[in-house]
Design an enzyme around this catalytic site. Structure first.
Site, PDB file in Angstrom:
ATOM      1  N   GLU A  83      30.039 -29.217 -22.033  1.00  0.00           N
ATOM      2  CA  GLU A  83      31.487 -29.309 -22.262  1.00  0.00           C
ATOM      3  C   GLU A  83      31.853 -30.489 -23.168  1.00  0.00           C
ATOM      4  OE1 GLU A  83      33.773 -29.190 -18.599  1.00  0.00           O
ATOM      5  OE2 GLU A  83      35.510 -30.082 -19.578  1.00  0.00           O
ATOM      6  N   ASP A 277      18.865 -32.170  -8.233  1.00  0.00           N
ATOM      7  CA  ASP A 277      19.406 -30.887  -7.776  1.00  0.00           C
ATOM      8  C   ASP A 277      20.937 -30.976  -7.761  1.00  0.00           C
ATOM      9  OD1 ASP A 277      20.350 -28.737  -6.307  1.00  0.00           O
ATOM     10  OD2 ASP A 277      18.779 -28.842  -4.786  1.00  0.00           O
TER      11      ASP A 277
HETATM   12  C1  MEV Z   1      38.046 -30.732 -17.282  1.00  0.00           C
HETATM   13  O1  MEV Z   1      36.690 -30.384 -17.303  1.00  0.00           O
HETATM   14  C2  MEV Z   1      38.313 -31.772 -16.212  1.00  0.00           C
HETATM   15  C3  MEV Z   1      39.790 -32.077 -15.977  1.00  0.00           C
HETATM   16  O2  MEV Z   1      40.508 -30.872 -15.720  1.00  0.00           O
HETATM   17  C4  MEV Z   1      39.847 -32.996 -14.781  1.00  0.00           C
HETATM   18  C5  MEV Z   1      41.231 -33.223 -14.231  1.00  0.00           C
HETATM   19  O3  MEV Z   1      42.125 -32.375 -14.445  1.00  0.00           O
HETATM   20  O4  MEV Z   1      41.404 -34.255 -13.564  1.00  0.00           O
HETATM   21  C6  MEV Z   1      40.419 -32.724 -17.181  1.00  0.00           C
END
Ligand code: MEV
Length: 427
Positions: A83, A277
């Site tokens: 990501e 893990d």
């Molecule tokens: C995205 O991978 C993670 C977030 O949605 C975390 C959050 O909303 O606190 C940005």
């Protein structure tokens, strides 16, 4: 203690080779380790021994989060994740924590729980007392199965017994508390649970069914806290926004799941890089978050008397630095070398700090400009690079695309050719 600094401004602007060269020097990597990182190499032989029915390999990006200062020591953090923005956010959160001393992390002893389920005991409450009375005998039997762990100061240390009333009747559950030292310890615990099962059955009556580790590693906790300067965060309104976001997560499980997901973005990326893990960690974290009967954030946020922001995190982290893929996967070994952690507890403390940094960065972005702008900036940089931009041109092309709200390779090439007259040739 390391004298090297993990504060590497504009690390993200360097080429992959330039970054690799910094990491190589920082962690004293050998030529072979550098080559392993570069190629993401894993031999078919090793892969085929790790799991069944192997037909190939799948590579993932391996990145470094910078700026982490934890218990006065600098760490470069290896992260494996698909990501975008996660590594940038972790580095950003850690940069903001440095100003007021970085992360202060601690952990409990590495105690895991092995559960032995006895079904249909003739007299469950009497069985419970008899099992507790013969605790030493049961622990000795468990420890006889792992003299190496015992030699290192670990092994089965204590025993709990509970009676559960289930829709299949009363059950007696024996819980072995096993100190796993520097291993994640699933295998050691499962072996011990299986080893003591016949004795448990003889003592309790009834029949033993399951003998397995619990992923709710509530005795194996990692904790961290950090103070974030209000001016660095963007002033009082940014802090109020972060506190509002936190209150939302405390009050609502739908928001809380996302809040905790953001934390686990960082924790799991380190788990993957180090061959741990991650399903066990994920299961443990969310179960722990719900332990009071209500699903809660794994972090807390508050204002200090000086008006700065203070964050804490606490979660179970069943991780190891020996055994399993941490040893068999060559890249995981390199990740541990880059981290320079000596013990499983130290690794868990680093991971908790990464989770806290990740949460801070996400909440700050969400409570202020939103997260899409950061995503767009990163996306625009990638498109600029794909269009052939190099050096300072990358940021300039990306900046203009973000400003125009058009992030496409054809537009990147046009801007690049306007800036250099060479965009079409290099793209
Ligand atoms: C995205 O991978 C993670 C977030 O949605 C975390 C959050 O909303 O606190 C940005």
């Amino acid at each position: 203690m390391s004298t090297k600094s993990s504060r590497i401004p504009e690390f993200y602007k360097l080429s992959v080779e330039e970054r690799l060269s910094i990491v190589r020097k920082y962690a004293d990597l050998t030529d072979e380790e550098v080559e392993t990182l570069r190629s993401g190499r894993l031999s078919y032989d090793i892969a085929d021994r790790m799991i069944e029915n192997v037909v190939g390999l799948m590579a993932m990006p391996f990145a470094i989060a910078t700026n982490f200062l934890i218990n006065g020591r600098d760490y470069l953090i290896p992260m494996v994740i698909e990501e975008p923005s996660v590594v940038a956010a972790a580095s950003n959160g850690a940069r903001m924590a440095r100003v007021k001393g970085g992360f202060h992390a601690s952990s409990t002893e590495p105690i895991m729980i092995g559960q032995i389920q006895v079904v249909r005991p003739p007299n469950p409450y009497k069985a419970r007392l008899e099992l507790l009375q013969r605790k030493d005998e049961i622990l000795d039997l468990a420890n006889s199965r792992d003299p190496v762990l015992v030699g290192l100061g670990g092994g089965a240390k204590d025993l709990r017994v509970k009676v559960l009333e289930t829709f299949r009747g009363s059950m007696v559950i024996v819980e072995l508390l096993v100190d796993c030292r520097d291993a994640a310890g699933m295998n050691a615990v499962n072996t011990m649970a299986e080893a003591v099962a016949p004795l448990v059955e003889r003592i309790a009556g009834g029949r033993v069914r399951l003998r397995i580790v619990s992923n709710l590693a509530s005795y194996r906790l990692a904790r961290a806290w950090a103070i974030f300067d209000k001016d660095i965060l963007g002033g009082e309104d940014a802090i109020e926004g972060i506190l509002d976001a936190y209150a939302f997560a405390v009050a609502d499980p739908y928001r809380c799941a996302t809040h905790n997901k953001g934390i686990m973005n960082g924790v799991i990326a380190v788990a993957l890089a180090t061959g741990n893990d991650h399903r066990a960690i994920e299961a443990g974290a969310h179960a722990y978050a719900a332990m009071d009967g209500r699903y809660k954030p794994l972090t807390t946020w508050d204002k200090t008397p000086d008006g700065d922001l203070i964050g804490t995190i606490e979660l179970p982290l069943a991780v190891g630095v020996v055994g399993g893929a941490t040893r068999s996967h060559p890249t995981a070994r390199i990740a541990l070398k880059i981290l320079g952690v000596k013990t499983a507890r130290e690794l868990a403390e680093v991971m908790a700090s990464v989770g806290l940094a990740q949460n801070l960065a996400a909440l700050r972005a969400l409570a202020t400009e939103g997260i899409q702008r950061g995503h767009m900036k990163l996306h625009a940089r990638n498109i600029a690079i794909a269009a052939g931009a190099t050096g300072d041109l990358i940021d300039e092309v990306a900046r203009r695309m973000v400003e125009e709200g058009v992030i496409r390779i054809d537009r990147a090439k046009e801007i690049l050719s306007e800036l250099t007259g060479m965009g079409r040739e290099t793209g």
